[in-house]
Write a protein that holds these residues in place. Structure first.
Motif, short mmCIF file in Angstrom:
data_model
loop_
_atom_site.label_atom_id
_atom_site.label_comp_id
_atom_site.label_asym_id
_atom_site.label_seq_id
_atom_site.Cartn_x
_atom_site.Cartn_y
_atom_site.Cartn_z
N ILE A 51 0.72 -1.11 -0.07
CA ILE A 51 0.01 0.03 -0.02
C ILE A 51 0.90 1.39 -0.09
N THR A 55 -3.84 4.46 -2.15
CA THR A 55 -4.45 3.28 -2.05
C THR A 55 -5.83 3.51 -1.33
N THR A 66 -9.38 6.80 1.32
CA THR A 66 -7.88 6.65 0.70
C THR A 66 -6.74 6.62 1.70
N GLY A 107 -4.14 -5.70 -7.01
CA GLY A 107 -3.38 -4.68 -6.17
C GLY A 107 -3.83 -4.79 -4.71
N ASN A 108 -3.40 -4.29 -3.64
CA ASN A 108 -3.82 -4.27 -2.12
C ASN A 108 -4.31 -3.15 -2.09
N PHE A 109 -5.16 -3.12 -0.88
CA PHE A 109 -6.11 -2.01 -0.43
C PHE A 109 -6.44 -2.28 1.09
#
Length: 154
Positions: A51, A55, A66, A107-109
């Protein structure tokens, strides 16, 4: 000057489309939003791998904020993420924050999992319950080498 009405109409359409795109982009990025529309929380992670600033922060799969800053706490050696959340989302103060992945190649979050507390977070508070990112490479190495912590030793 253009004498053809078709050229004038197409030009006006292009200008209107460009303006609409700018308004849409401003809403997505939060540009021009007032400070009262958002509040900020801090989450401290052992590992914040995957992240960075910008992100998504999600609740039940829906983007509600975010990551606006990432810093290293030099006293605890943990990554501290500043999360800016929508002001109309009231989270219980025992909400957990974890770094999740969208899939194997996604992707990551930051995922928020609400608790059951009667009290809600206020601006500037710290999320106490966090879970850092899991390294996919380390998991694959454990699987391939068979080195697991299952407690069975000979």
């Amino acid at each position: 000057m253009a004498e053809n009405p078709t050229e004038v109409a197409v030009g006006a359409g292009v200008v209107a489309l460009a303006f609409g795109f700018l308004v849409y982009a401003g809403q997505i990025t939060g540009f021009g939003a007032g400070a009262s529309d958002h509040y900020q929380l801090t989450a401290s992670f052992r590992s914040a791998e995957g992240i960075s600033t910008g992100t998504d922060v999600r609740l039940a799969g829906v983007k509600i904020g975010t990551v606006t800053a990432m810093d290293l706490n030099r006293d605890t050696f943990r990554a501290e993420a500043k999360l800016t959340l929508d002001g109309d989302i009231a989270l219980p103060d025992d909400t957990a924050a974890m770094i999740s992945s969208e899939g194997l190649l996604g992707g990551n979050f930051v995922e928020l999992v609400p608790g059951g507390s009667m009290f809600n977070f206020e601006d500037g508070q710290v999320i106490a319950d966090t879970q850092g990112s899991v390294s996919l490479i380390n998991l694959l190495l454990k699987f391939v080498t068979g080195s697991g912590d299952d407690g069975a030793s000979e």
